[in-house]
Design a protein around this motif. Structure first.
Motif, PDB file in Angstrom:
ATOM      1  N   GLY A  72     -16.138   3.996   9.754  1.00 12.84           N
ATOM      2  CA  GLY A  72     -15.106   4.724   9.014  1.00 12.84           C
ATOM      3  C   GLY A  72     -14.393   5.772   9.843  1.00 12.84           C
ATOM      4  O   GLY A  72     -13.800   6.699   9.304  1.00 12.84           O
ATOM      5  N   LEU A  73     -14.427   5.633  11.166  1.00 11.72           N
ATOM      6  CA  LEU A  73     -13.813   6.609  12.067  1.00 11.72           C
ATOM      7  C   LEU A  73     -12.450   6.161  12.590  1.00 11.72           C
ATOM      8  O   LEU A  73     -11.909   6.796  13.484  1.00 11.72           O
ATOM      9  CB  LEU A  73     -14.747   6.865  13.266  1.00 11.72           C
ATOM     10  CG  LEU A  73     -16.126   7.414  12.917  1.00 11.72           C
ATOM     11  CD1 LEU A  73     -17.004   7.455  14.152  1.00 11.72           C
ATOM     12  CD2 LEU A  73     -15.989   8.794  12.311  1.00 11.72           C
ATOM     13  N   LEU A  74     -11.919   5.073  12.043  1.00 12.66           N
ATOM     14  CA  LEU A  74     -10.668   4.521  12.537  1.00 12.66           C
ATOM     15  C   LEU A  74      -9.602   4.613  11.458  1.00 12.66           C
ATOM     16  O   LEU A  74      -9.558   3.785  10.548  1.00 12.66           O
ATOM     17  CB  LEU A  74     -10.879   3.062  12.959  1.00 12.66           C
ATOM     18  CG  LEU A  74      -9.808   2.430  13.815  1.00 12.66           C
ATOM     19  CD1 LEU A  74      -9.709   3.138  15.150  1.00 12.66           C
ATOM     20  CD2 LEU A  74     -10.137   0.969  14.046  1.00 12.66           C
ATOM     21  N   PRO A  75      -8.728   5.628  11.535  1.00 12.25           N
ATOM     22  CA  PRO A  75      -7.654   5.736  10.535  1.00 12.25           C
ATOM     23  C   PRO A  75      -6.703   4.537  10.611  1.00 12.25           C
ATOM     24  O   PRO A  75      -6.627   3.845  11.632  1.00 12.25           O
ATOM     25  CB  PRO A  75      -6.921   7.018  10.927  1.00 12.25           C
ATOM     26  CG  PRO A  75      -7.808   7.734  11.863  1.00 12.25           C
ATOM     27  CD  PRO A  75      -8.710   6.722  12.482  1.00 12.25           C
ATOM     28  N   GLN A  76      -5.972   4.309   9.534  1.00 17.07           N
ATOM     29  CA  GLN A  76      -5.059   3.169   9.451  1.00 17.07           C
ATOM     30  C   GLN A  76      -4.020   3.183  10.573  1.00 17.07           C
ATOM     31  O   GLN A  76      -3.725   2.152  11.159  1.00 17.07           O
ATOM     32  CB  GLN A  76      -4.354   3.167   8.082  1.00 17.07           C
ATOM     33  CG  GLN A  76      -3.412   2.005   7.880  1.00 17.07           C
ATOM     34  CD  GLN A  76      -4.129   0.673   7.831  1.00 17.07           C
ATOM     35  OE1 GLN A  76      -5.275   0.583   7.449  1.00 17.07           O
ATOM     36  NE2 GLN A  76      -3.431  -0.372   8.233  1.00 17.07           N
ATOM     37  N   GLU A  77      -3.482   4.348  10.899  1.00 22.69           N
ATOM     38  CA  GLU A  77      -2.455   4.433  11.937  1.00 22.69           C
ATOM     39  C   GLU A  77      -3.027   4.067  13.302  1.00 22.69           C
ATOM     40  O   GLU A  77      -2.380   3.399  14.099  1.00 22.69           O
ATOM     41  CB  GLU A  77      -1.855   5.840  11.989  1.00 22.69           C
ATOM     42  CG  GLU A  77      -1.080   6.224  10.748  1.00 22.69           C
ATOM     43  CD  GLU A  77      -1.976   6.775   9.655  1.00 22.69           C
ATOM     44  OE1 GLU A  77      -3.159   7.086   9.917  1.00 22.69           O
ATOM     45  OE2 GLU A  77      -1.500   6.879   8.510  1.00 22.69           O
ATOM     46  N   THR A  78      -4.246   4.513  13.579  1.00 17.14           N
ATOM     47  CA  THR A  78      -4.891   4.179  14.844  1.00 17.14           C
ATOM     48  C   THR A  78      -5.174   2.685  14.915  1.00 17.14           C
ATOM     49  O   THR A  78      -4.989   2.059  15.953  1.00 17.14           O
ATOM     50  CB  THR A  78      -6.202   4.973  15.006  1.00 17.14           C
ATOM     51  OG1 THR A  78      -5.911   6.358  14.886  1.00 17.14           O
ATOM     52  CG2 THR A  78      -6.844   4.713  16.342  1.00 17.14           C
ATOM     53  N   GLU A  79      -5.590   2.128  13.793  1.00 18.87           N
ATOM     54  CA  GLU A  79      -5.853   0.691  13.763  1.00 18.87           C
ATOM     55  C   GLU A  79      -4.571  -0.104  14.018  1.00 18.87           C
ATOM     56  O   GLU A  79      -4.618  -1.170  14.625  1.00 18.87           O
ATOM     57  CB  GLU A  79      -6.478   0.302  12.424  1.00 18.87           C
ATOM     58  CG  GLU A  79      -7.070  -1.075  12.448  1.00 18.87           C
ATOM     59  CD  GLU A  79      -8.041  -1.311  11.314  1.00 18.87           C
ATOM     60  OE1 GLU A  79      -8.440  -2.474  11.169  1.00 18.87           O
ATOM     61  OE2 GLU A  79      -8.397  -0.379  10.596  1.00 18.87           O
ATOM     62  N   GLN A  80      -3.430   0.416  13.580  1.00 13.32           N
ATOM     63  CA  GLN A  80      -2.158  -0.254  13.861  1.00 13.32           C
ATOM     64  C   GLN A  80      -1.870  -0.260  15.357  1.00 13.32           C
ATOM     65  O   GLN A  80      -1.378  -1.247  15.897  1.00 13.32           O
ATOM     66  CB  GLN A  80      -1.022   0.430  13.111  1.00 13.32           C
ATOM     67  CG  GLN A  80      -1.044   0.187  11.624  1.00 13.32           C
ATOM     68  CD  GLN A  80       0.020   0.998  10.894  1.00 13.32           C
ATOM     69  OE1 GLN A  80       0.676   1.860  11.476  1.00 13.32           O
ATOM     70  NE2 GLN A  80       0.170   0.728   9.609  1.00 13.32           N
ATOM     71  N   GLY A  81      -2.186   0.844  16.045  1.00 12.13           N
ATOM     72  CA  GLY A  81      -2.009   0.887  17.495  1.00 12.13           C
ATOM     73  C   GLY A  81      -2.917  -0.095  18.207  1.00 12.13           C
ATOM     74  O   GLY A  81      -2.506  -0.785  19.144  1.00 12.13           O
ATOM     75  N   VAL A  82      -4.151  -0.196  17.756  1.00 10.28           N
ATOM     76  CA  VAL A  82      -5.092  -1.149  18.345  1.00 10.28           C
ATOM     77  C   VAL A  82      -4.638  -2.578  18.056  1.00 10.28           C
ATOM     78  O   VAL A  82      -4.707  -3.449  18.920  1.00 10.28           O
ATOM     79  CB  VAL A  82      -6.522  -0.895  17.825  1.00 10.28           C
ATOM     80  CG1 VAL A  82      -7.470  -1.966  18.287  1.00 10.28           C
ATOM     81  CG2 VAL A  82      -7.010   0.474  18.262  1.00 10.28           C
ATOM     82  N   ALA A  83      -4.158  -2.836  16.849  1.00  8.26           N
ATOM     83  CA  ALA A  83      -3.683  -4.178  16.488  1.00  8.26           C
ATOM     84  C   ALA A  83      -2.480  -4.577  17.342  1.00  8.26           C
ATOM     85  O   ALA A  83      -2.353  -5.734  17.749  1.00  8.26           O
ATOM     86  CB  ALA A  83      -3.325  -4.235  15.010  1.00  8.26           C
ATOM     87  N   PHE A  84      -1.609  -3.612  17.635  1.00  7.32           N
ATOM     88  CA  PHE A  84      -0.454  -3.907  18.485  1.00  7.32           C
ATOM     89  C   PHE A  84      -0.910  -4.377  19.855  1.00  7.32           C
ATOM     90  O   PHE A  84      -0.445  -5.397  20.361  1.00  7.32           O
ATOM     91  CB  PHE A  84       0.435  -2.667  18.624  1.00  7.32           C
ATOM     92  CG  PHE A  84       1.500  -2.820  19.667  1.00  7.32           C
ATOM     93  CD1 PHE A  84       2.611  -3.590  19.419  1.00  7.32           C
ATOM     94  CD2 PHE A  84       1.374  -2.200  20.902  1.00  7.32           C
ATOM     95  CE1 PHE A  84       3.603  -3.744  20.378  1.00  7.32           C
ATOM     96  CE2 PHE A  84       2.356  -2.348  21.869  1.00  7.32           C
ATOM     97  CZ  PHE A  84       3.466  -3.122  21.610  1.00  7.32           C
TER      98      PHE A  84
END
Length: 133
Positions: free
Chosen positions: A54-66
């Motif tokens: 639960g340490l990965l905010p949605q915005e950070t996950e979007q950067g990782v997904a990119f």
């Protein structure tokens, strides 16, 4: 923030390059061996670890997904910088390895295509249960 996903990628990339150089020196090659691949695996494992905790905010996950979507272009760019002429002059082993990889992949793809069903998969329709039955 999306930039944190890029920072996570940068950390994984630096660690992957270090491990690739270390692996190359361990096997006696004066080159990076699999640094980009190691970096992308580290990025995947870090994302899964942070997401599970639960340490990965949605915005950070979007950067990782990119950056996860950019994996193939990064690998193609890295492969384009390799010295193909030197590999071909080094002997027929490089050519035979490449041809062997292409043939094996082609055979596996053909087997997968023949083994699959011709109809698209559709989930089974739920039948209502008769409570009196």
């Amino acid at each position: 923030m999306i930039i944190y996903g890029t920072a996570l990628l940068a950390a994984c990339h630096l660690l992957g390059l270090f491990l690739g150089d270390l692996l190359g020196s361990l096997i006696g090659v004066k080159s990076n061996v699999g640094g980009v691949g190691i970096a992308m695996l580290l990025l995947i494992f870090a994302r899964l670890y942070l997401h599970k905790r639960g340490l990965l905010p949605q915005e950070t996950e979007q950067g990782v997904a990119f950056w996860g979507a950019m994996y193939i272009p990064v690998v193609v760019a890295m492969a384009a910088t390799q010295n193909v002429v030197a590999a071909l002059r080094g002997g027929p082993v490089a050519v035979l390895g490449a041809l062997g990889a292409v043939l094996v992949c082609g055979c596996v793809i053909a087997l997968l295509n023949r083994g699959g069903s011709q109809q698209a998969w559709q989930p089974e329709a739920e039948t209502p249960q008769d409570p009196l039955a």
